[in-house]
Design a protein around this motif. Structure first.
Motif, PDB file in Angstrom:
ATOM      1  N   VAL A 125      47.390  33.225  49.957  1.00  0.00           N
ATOM      2  CA  VAL A 125      46.993  34.082  48.842  1.00  0.00           C
ATOM      3  C   VAL A 125      48.186  34.896  48.346  1.00  0.00           C
ATOM      4  CG1 VAL A 125      45.568  36.070  48.200  1.00  0.00           C
ATOM      5  CG2 VAL A 125      44.575  34.175  49.475  1.00  0.00           C
ATOM      6  N   ALA A 126      49.032  35.335  49.264  1.00  0.00           N
ATOM      7  CA  ALA A 126      50.230  36.090  48.869  1.00  0.00           C
ATOM      8  C   ALA A 126      51.150  35.258  47.973  1.00  0.00           C
ATOM      9  CB  ALA A 126      50.999  36.548  50.108  1.00  0.00           C
ATOM     10  N   GLN A 127      51.080  33.932  48.104  1.00  0.00           N
ATOM     11  CA  GLN A 127      51.925  33.042  47.310  1.00  0.00           C
ATOM     12  C   GLN A 127      51.217  32.492  46.071  1.00  0.00           C
ATOM     13  OE1 GLN A 127      52.745  30.368  50.697  1.00  0.00           O
ATOM     14  NE2 GLN A 127      54.900  30.934  50.549  1.00  0.00           N
ATOM     15  N   ALA A 128      49.936  32.824  45.892  1.00  0.00           N
ATOM     16  CA  ALA A 128      49.148  32.258  44.802  1.00  0.00           C
ATOM     17  C   ALA A 128      49.419  32.976  43.480  1.00  0.00           C
ATOM     18  CB  ALA A 128      47.668  32.342  45.140  1.00  0.00           C
ATOM     19  N   SER A 129      48.986  32.348  42.403  1.00  0.00           N
ATOM     20  CA  SER A 129      49.113  32.951  41.078  1.00  0.00           C
ATOM     21  C   SER A 129      48.252  34.204  40.992  1.00  0.00           C
ATOM     22  CB  SER A 129      48.679  31.940  40.013  1.00  0.00           C
ATOM     23  OG  SER A 129      48.683  32.526  38.731  1.00  0.00           O
ATOM     24  N   PRO A 130      48.782  35.301  40.451  1.00  0.00           N
ATOM     25  CA  PRO A 130      48.027  36.561  40.407  1.00  0.00           C
ATOM     26  C   PRO A 130      47.047  36.616  39.233  1.00  0.00           C
ATOM     27  CG  PRO A 130      50.205  36.902  39.484  1.00  0.00           C
ATOM     28  CD  PRO A 130      50.164  35.470  39.959  1.00  0.00           C
ATOM     29  N   ASP A 131      46.094  35.695  39.215  1.00  0.00           N
ATOM     30  CA  ASP A 131      45.139  35.640  38.114  1.00  0.00           C
ATOM     31  C   ASP A 131      43.702  35.882  38.574  1.00  0.00           C
ATOM     32  OD1 ASP A 131      44.539  33.303  39.468  1.00  0.00           O
ATOM     33  OD2 ASP A 131      45.344  31.961  37.933  1.00  0.00           O
ATOM     34  N   GLY A 132      43.537  36.278  39.855  1.00  0.00           N
ATOM     35  CA  GLY A 132      42.209  36.591  40.359  1.00  0.00           C
ATOM     36  C   GLY A 132      41.370  35.401  40.761  1.00  0.00           C
ATOM     37  N   HIS A 133      41.927  34.201  40.696  1.00  0.00           N
ATOM     38  CA  HIS A 133      41.154  33.007  41.039  1.00  0.00           C
ATOM     39  C   HIS A 133      41.403  32.533  42.467  1.00  0.00           C
ATOM     40  CE1 HIS A 133      40.915  32.986  36.632  1.00  0.00           C
ATOM     41  NE2 HIS A 133      39.738  32.416  36.828  1.00  0.00           N
ATOM     42  N   THR A 134      42.266  33.243  43.204  1.00  0.00           N
ATOM     43  CA  THR A 134      42.490  32.976  44.625  1.00  0.00           C
ATOM     44  C   THR A 134      42.483  34.311  45.364  1.00  0.00           C
ATOM     45  OG1 THR A 134      43.890  31.082  44.045  1.00  0.00           O
ATOM     46  CG2 THR A 134      43.940  31.832  46.328  1.00  0.00           C
ATOM     47  N   LEU A 135      41.477  34.502  46.210  1.00  0.00           N
ATOM     48  CA  LEU A 135      41.304  35.740  46.965  1.00  0.00           C
ATOM     49  C   LEU A 135      41.200  35.404  48.441  1.00  0.00           C
ATOM     50  CD1 LEU A 135      38.418  37.185  44.723  1.00  0.00           C
ATOM     51  CD2 LEU A 135      40.867  37.652  44.466  1.00  0.00           C
ATOM     52  N   VAL A 136      41.204  36.427  49.281  1.00  0.00           N
ATOM     53  CA  VAL A 136      41.021  36.204  50.710  1.00  0.00           C
ATOM     54  C   VAL A 136      40.125  37.294  51.283  1.00  0.00           C
ATOM     55  CG1 VAL A 136      43.113  37.490  51.377  1.00  0.00           C
ATOM     56  CG2 VAL A 136      42.169  35.772  52.934  1.00  0.00           C
ATOM     57  N   LYS A 183      50.370  41.930  41.863  1.00  0.00           N
ATOM     58  CA  LYS A 183      50.475  41.885  40.391  1.00  0.00           C
ATOM     59  C   LYS A 183      49.241  41.292  39.725  1.00  0.00           C
ATOM     60  CE  LYS A 183      55.529  41.636  40.518  1.00  0.00           C
ATOM     61  NZ  LYS A 183      56.747  40.884  40.106  1.00  0.00           N
ATOM     62  N   THR A 184      48.138  41.197  40.465  1.00  0.00           N
ATOM     63  CA  THR A 184      46.875  40.817  39.825  1.00  0.00           C
ATOM     64  C   THR A 184      46.520  41.899  38.804  1.00  0.00           C
ATOM     65  OG1 THR A 184      46.089  39.621  41.778  1.00  0.00           O
ATOM     66  CG2 THR A 184      44.426  40.371  40.204  1.00  0.00           C
ATOM     67  N   PRO A 185      46.197  41.532  37.568  1.00  0.00           N
ATOM     68  CA  PRO A 185      45.911  42.535  36.536  1.00  0.00           C
ATOM     69  C   PRO A 185      44.853  43.541  36.959  1.00  0.00           C
ATOM     70  CG  PRO A 185      46.114  40.368  35.540  1.00  0.00           C
ATOM     71  CD  PRO A 185      46.154  40.159  37.029  1.00  0.00           C
ATOM     72  N   THR A 186      45.064  44.780  36.538  1.00  0.00           N
ATOM     73  CA  THR A 186      44.165  45.866  36.930  1.00  0.00           C
ATOM     74  C   THR A 186      42.720  45.599  36.525  1.00  0.00           C
ATOM     75  OG1 THR A 186      45.973  47.466  36.768  1.00  0.00           O
ATOM     76  CG2 THR A 186      43.737  48.342  36.734  1.00  0.00           C
ATOM     77  N   PHE A 187      42.507  45.012  35.334  1.00  0.00           N
ATOM     78  CA  PHE A 187      41.127  44.801  34.881  1.00  0.00           C
ATOM     79  C   PHE A 187      40.392  43.811  35.777  1.00  0.00           C
ATOM     80  CE2 PHE A 187      42.823  41.031  32.786  1.00  0.00           C
ATOM     81  CZ  PHE A 187      41.754  40.158  32.749  1.00  0.00           C
ATOM     82  N   ILE A 188      41.131  42.863  36.377  1.00  0.00           N
ATOM     83  CA  ILE A 188      40.504  41.903  37.296  1.00  0.00           C
ATOM     84  C   ILE A 188      40.124  42.606  38.595  1.00  0.00           C
ATOM     85  CG2 ILE A 188      40.914  39.849  38.708  1.00  0.00           C
ATOM     86  CD1 ILE A 188      42.570  38.716  36.449  1.00  0.00           C
TER      87      ILE A 188
END
Length: 319
Positions: A77-88, A255-260
């Motif tokens: 997850v730390a290496q995933a895209s910061p778009d909110g579609h990968t969480l842990v 860096k996942t957007p605040t609104f997410i």
């Protein structure tokens, strides 16, 4: 007329991307779990995945990635895209392993805390036929010249192990740690009297206590558990500040957007208030927690510092 039409079209096009950026989720969400199916982390993840699917309008899929004490899933997850579609669905082992220098990532740099979920304490247990009947008996035995009080755990660095280290530091006693390859073999030896005690996982310890194989002396969390109302906390027995719990939380890539993050926080808070969710957590001997990104971040920082202090005081070294 035509220039005005073009102007209106240009304005619409300039606004559209900004609006689109606030749409979440746009595809299925993966909720990683760093352990095999069936454990408390997995069960909580599946419950919240089902509820989040209802709230978010997209499937939230649990993806088990066991290994390295949960760290494989967190690292991915730390290496995933910061778009909110990968969480842990993680726990405080993120902070504990950081204190032990075992993380392949820097959680403060690489992760965005989202929300706290729940916590479960450990249970200080001894064999049913043990001569140890109280915390004072352990202290007396451990301080006796030539004593060798033993405690088991499912492995170095586990919460069961570290609870013993914290007890030794706070009580000023020496005990011998005996690591096993899993909690079950440690419980077998404890029940047989091969070990003196264990700060066991509550989910597996309670059935053994109820079956008469183990005796419970104390709860390592901040409050008693309903399943064992007569068993006091370590604090009630004089160990002020003794608190060892598995604290579950949702984390996202940095860096996942605040609104997410805020949308997830709101959804998780609403889910946590549902009576059926609280009943499910009670079945896991878990205490529901409240807290968004700021509270989760503060908890992890405090937890890491606590175990840094314990490691320094105990001289603990884990390869």
């Amino acid at each position: 007329m035509i220039p005005k039409l073009f102007a209106a079209l240009a304005l619409a096009l300039s606004i559209a991307p900004a609006g689109a950026q606030n749409v979440y989720p746009v595809r299925p969400v993966k909720l990683l779990v760093g352990f095999a199916p069936g454990g408390a982390t997995d069960q909580l993840a599946r419950l919240f995945a089902m509820k989040l699917t209802e709230r978010l309008g997209q499937p939230v899929i649990v993806d088990n990635r066991p290994g390295s004490g949960g760290n494989i899933a967190v690292h991915q997850v730390a290496q995933a895209s910061p778009d909110g579609h990968t969480l842990v669905m993680a726990a405080n082992y993120v902070a504990v392993n950081s204190a032990l220098g075992r993380n392949p990532y820097n959680w403060q740099r690489d992760l965005s805390p989202v929300a706290l979920i729940a916590s479960t304490p450990n249970l200080l247990v001894v064999p049913a036929n043990s001569k140890i009947h109280a915390l004072a008996d352990i202290l007396e035995a451990a301080k006796r010249p030539g004593s060798n009080v033993t405690y088991g755990s499912p492995g170095m660095g586990s919460s069961v192990h570290l609870a013993g280290e914290l007890f030794s530091v706070m009580a000023g006693v020496k005990m011998t740690h005996v690591p096993y390859k899993g909690v079950a073999p440690a419980e077998v030896d404890l029940s047989a009297g091969v070990l003196d005690l264990m700060f066991d996982s509550i989910s597996t310890a309670v059935p053994l206590v109820e079956a008469g194989r183990l005796r419970a002396l104390a709860v390592t969390g901040k409050q008693r558990v309903k399943a064992l109302p007569n068993v006091p906390t370590m604090e009630e027995l004089g160990m002020k500040g003794f608190n060892v719990e598995a604290t579950y939380m949702v984390l996202a890539p940095a860096k996942t957007p605040t609104f997410i993050v805020e949308k997830l926080c709101t959804a998780i808070a609403d889910i946590s208030r549902q009576p059926e969710v609280q009943r499910f957590e009670e079945g896991l001997y878990a205490q529901p927690l409240k807290g968004g990104a700021a509270e989760t971040n503060a908890f992890l920082k405090g937890e890491e510092q606590k175990w840094v202090d314990v490691v320094k005081a105990s001289g603990l070294k884990i390869d």
